[in-house]
Scaffold this motif. Structure first.
Motif, short mmCIF file in Angstrom:
data_model
loop_
_atom_site.label_atom_id
_atom_site.label_comp_id
_atom_site.label_asym_id
_atom_site.label_seq_id
_atom_site.Cartn_x
_atom_site.Cartn_y
_atom_site.Cartn_z
N UNK A 280 31.63 33.12 51.03
CA UNK A 280 31.44 33.46 52.44
C UNK A 280 31.24 32.23 53.31
N UNK A 281 30.96 32.49 54.58
CA UNK A 281 30.81 31.37 55.52
C UNK A 281 29.62 30.50 55.20
N UNK A 282 28.65 31.04 54.45
CA UNK A 282 27.49 30.25 54.04
C UNK A 282 27.74 29.53 52.72
N UNK A 283 28.98 29.62 52.25
CA UNK A 283 29.41 28.97 51.00
C UNK A 283 28.66 29.52 49.79
N UNK A 284 28.38 30.81 49.83
CA UNK A 284 27.80 31.51 48.69
C UNK A 284 28.94 32.16 47.91
N UNK A 285 28.90 32.01 46.60
CA UNK A 285 29.98 32.54 45.76
C UNK A 285 29.56 33.86 45.12
N UNK A 286 30.56 34.76 45.00
CA UNK A 286 30.38 36.03 44.31
C UNK A 286 31.56 36.22 43.37
N UNK A 287 31.29 36.76 42.19
CA UNK A 287 32.37 37.13 41.28
C UNK A 287 32.86 38.53 41.66
N UNK A 288 34.16 38.76 41.48
CA UNK A 288 34.73 40.01 42.00
C UNK A 288 35.85 40.52 41.09
N UNK A 289 35.97 41.84 41.02
CA UNK A 289 37.11 42.53 40.40
C UNK A 289 37.79 43.36 41.48
N UNK A 290 39.13 43.34 41.52
CA UNK A 290 39.90 44.09 42.51
C UNK A 290 40.48 45.36 41.88
N UNK B 48 29.64 40.84 41.76
CA UNK B 48 28.54 40.35 40.94
C UNK B 48 28.05 39.03 41.55
N UNK B 49 26.76 38.94 41.78
CA UNK B 49 26.22 37.68 42.29
C UNK B 49 26.47 36.56 41.29
N UNK B 50 26.67 35.36 41.78
CA UNK B 50 27.05 34.25 40.91
C UNK B 50 26.06 34.05 39.76
N UNK B 51 24.77 34.10 40.04
CA UNK B 51 23.77 33.83 39.01
C UNK B 51 23.72 34.93 37.95
N UNK B 52 24.19 36.15 38.29
CA UNK B 52 24.14 37.25 37.33
C UNK B 52 25.04 37.01 36.12
N UNK B 53 26.10 36.25 36.31
CA UNK B 53 27.06 36.03 35.22
C UNK B 53 26.40 35.42 34.00
N UNK B 54 25.31 34.71 34.21
CA UNK B 54 24.62 34.07 33.10
C UNK B 54 23.60 35.00 32.44
N UNK C 241 24.11 38.79 32.25
CA UNK C 241 24.62 40.07 31.74
C UNK C 241 24.89 39.97 30.24
N UNK C 242 24.90 41.13 29.58
CA UNK C 242 25.04 41.16 28.13
C UNK C 242 26.47 41.10 27.64
N UNK C 243 27.42 40.84 28.52
CA UNK C 243 28.83 40.68 28.12
C UNK C 243 29.39 39.52 28.92
N UNK C 244 30.54 39.02 28.51
CA UNK C 244 31.17 37.91 29.22
C UNK C 244 31.95 38.48 30.41
N UNK C 245 31.50 38.28 31.64
CA UNK C 245 32.19 38.87 32.80
C UNK C 245 33.53 38.22 33.09
N UNK C 246 33.86 37.14 32.37
CA UNK C 246 35.13 36.46 32.57
C UNK C 246 36.12 36.77 31.44
N UNK C 247 35.79 37.75 30.61
CA UNK C 247 36.64 38.15 29.49
C UNK C 247 37.55 39.27 29.97
N UNK C 248 38.86 39.02 30.04
CA UNK C 248 39.80 39.99 30.61
C UNK C 248 40.03 41.19 29.68
#
Length: 490
Positions: A203-213, A263-269, A271-278
């Motif tokens: 966003x404009x505050x340069x905060x990152x979020x992970x996202x699925x479309x 998903x908030x950026x810090x949550x990725x570390x 959660x009990x699964x890999x959120x970057x695993x397709x």
């Protein structure tokens, strides 16, 4: 009404388009008959290499319209305000078949989108499934080889396909979807679409979020059974193409509700699964769908080759406010897709009308085939320069990506539970759906060596013993005698 005349590609009038110039009525043709030479030479070059995957496809133009403010997550201009409409192009496809394959085949469908935004093109290249067969791009070329023709027989090999899957337990989730009802949609209008990979928004505050479309069809889901598809293919190989084109031509514009999971950026570390695993989905109860807008397709292309066959999509095309993630398959595709287009279409494929952004393009790329849009009368053909050429755009820099660890070869199978999510999906099937799923898998195993079938059934048994039992019943295969033979891939 004025008469228009055929011309050569150089613009000269074309004297005759039906008769060749020859030395008399029975004489040989003359080499100076340049119109004939041009016509034959162009015919020899009417094709470009077909896509290695997703070769058979259909497409249309439309709009994406924002219905909810998500500027708290992204500063991308495409999401700037409610009601904003962005022109876009969609291409749907089957994955494995060649250009002449039938539309009504059990296969994953491609769902590729190009948004012509105020900040350049944003491409979202996904499928009609939220997951994929493999999680590491090192395995991707080998997987595609199993979906194509055997080098000796020149035929598709069910043995190769199931051999690979039975040795790749991470494929179970996608395989379960593929052989469910949703693996054979009646047409492109009647299926969901997914970005599949994890992307990021900032966003404009340069905060990152992970996202699925997610793209949810508003036409409802419709599917063929295997038997229905056999009958359909016997009548037409272009059922999905015909359905999409005819609907749009008749004013019945297909629409999809566009949603995101965040998903908030810090949550990725945490959660009990890999959120970057397709090969995994994000649970909706933890990360509910947030409606963003509506995608509508409302205009058919005027020329299929120019606008759909040459349309080139790549996940490397992002815009400020949208970014990548550590998803390994996404990282591999960032290179592979654009590279495929440079080979297949040409060095400057993005200058073609269908691929060209609706904003000015300024860079220092030089020369090469199809360079028809080169800058004129400029000394700024290198950078940095002191002749007022284009300069960096620091406002487009993404927030820093947090990484940790050391460079090494990470075991692709050591990345979480490959059985829990397909188990949860299978549990959602009713009895009739389970029966069809068992039958679809059994039919696809026709001619596959027994040891490969047993290995795959062993994987299915780890998902749910009822799956292995149901498929075994359809195959009329007895239970194996002695120790289990299907543990090699576990």
């Amino acid at each position: 009404m004025s008469t228009t005349f055929i011309t050569t590609t150089a613009g000269a009038p074309w004297p005759s388009n039906e008769d060749s110039k020859s030395a008399g009525p029975r004489g040989p043709l003359l080499l100076e008959n340049y119109q004939l030479l041009e016509k034959l030479a162009h015919q020899n070059r009417e094709r470009i290499p077909e896509r290695t995957v997703h070769a058979k496809g259909s497409g249309a133009y439309g709009t994406f319209t924002v219905t909810r403010d998500i500027t708290e997550y992204s500063c991308a201009s495409v999401f700037a305000e409610i009601g904003k409409a962005t022109p876009m192009l969609a291409r749907f496809s089957t994955v494995a078949g060649e250009r002449g394959a039938a539309d009504a085949e059990r296969d994953v469908r491609g769902f590729a989108l190009k948004f012509y935004t105020d900040d350049g093109n944003w491409d979202l290249v996904g499928n009609n499934t939220p997951v994929f067969f493999v999680r590491d791009p090192m395995k991707f070329p080998d997987f595609i080889h199993t979906q194509k023709r055997h080098p000796r027989t020149n035929m598709r090999s069910a043995a190769a396909m199931w051999d690979f899957w039975s040795l790749s337990p991470e494929s179970l989730h996608q395989v379960t979807i593929l052989f469910s009802d949703r693996g054979l949609p009646q047409g492109f209008r009647f299926m969901n679409g997914y970005g599949s990979h994890t992307y990021s928004l900032w966003n404009a505050r340069r905060e990152r979020f992970w996202v699925k479309f997610h793209f949810k069809t508003q036409q409802g889901h419709r599917f063929w059974t295997n038997d229905e598809a056999k009958e359909i293919v016997g009548r037409s190989r272009e059922t999905s193409q015909e359905d999409l084109f005819t609907a749009i031509e008749g004013g019945d514009f297909p629409r999809w509700t566009v949603c995101i999971q965040v998903m908030a950026e810090h949550e990725a570390e945490q959660v009990g699964f890999n959120p970057f695993d397709v090969t995994k989905v994000w649970p909706h109860k933890d990360y509910p769908l947030i409606e963003v807008g509506v995608m509508e397709l409302n205009h058919n292309p005027e020329n299929y080759f120019a606008e759909i066959e040459q349309a080139s999509f790549s996940p490397s095309n992002i815009v400020p406010g949208i970014g990548f993630s550590p998803d390994k398959m996404l990282q591999g595709r960032i290179f592979a897709y654009a590279d495929a287009h440079r080979y297949r279409v040409g060095t400057h494929y993005e200058a073609l009308p269908v691929n060209r952004p609706r904003v000015a393009v300024r860079n220092y790329h030089m020369d090469g085939p199809m360079r028809f849009d080169a800058p004129k009368a400029t000394d700024a053909y290198y950078e940095p320069n002191s002749v007022h050429g284009p300069v960096d755009a620091p406002f487009a820099i993404e927030p820093p990506l947090r990484v940790s660890g050391e460079a090494t070869y990470y075991e692709h199978r050591g990345d979480g539970d490959d059985f829990a999510q397909p188990r949860a999906l299978y549990a959602l099937f009713d009895d009739a759906q389970k029966e069809r799923f068992h039958g679809n898998v059994a039919a696809a195993m026709d001619g596959v060596p027994e040891h490969i079938i047993e290995r795959q059934l062993g994987l299915f048994a780890k998902v749910d013993p009822a799956i292995a039992k149901g498929i075994r019943g359809k195959l009329a295969m007895p239970e194996p005698v002695g120790p289990a033979t299907a543990t090699a891939a576990g």
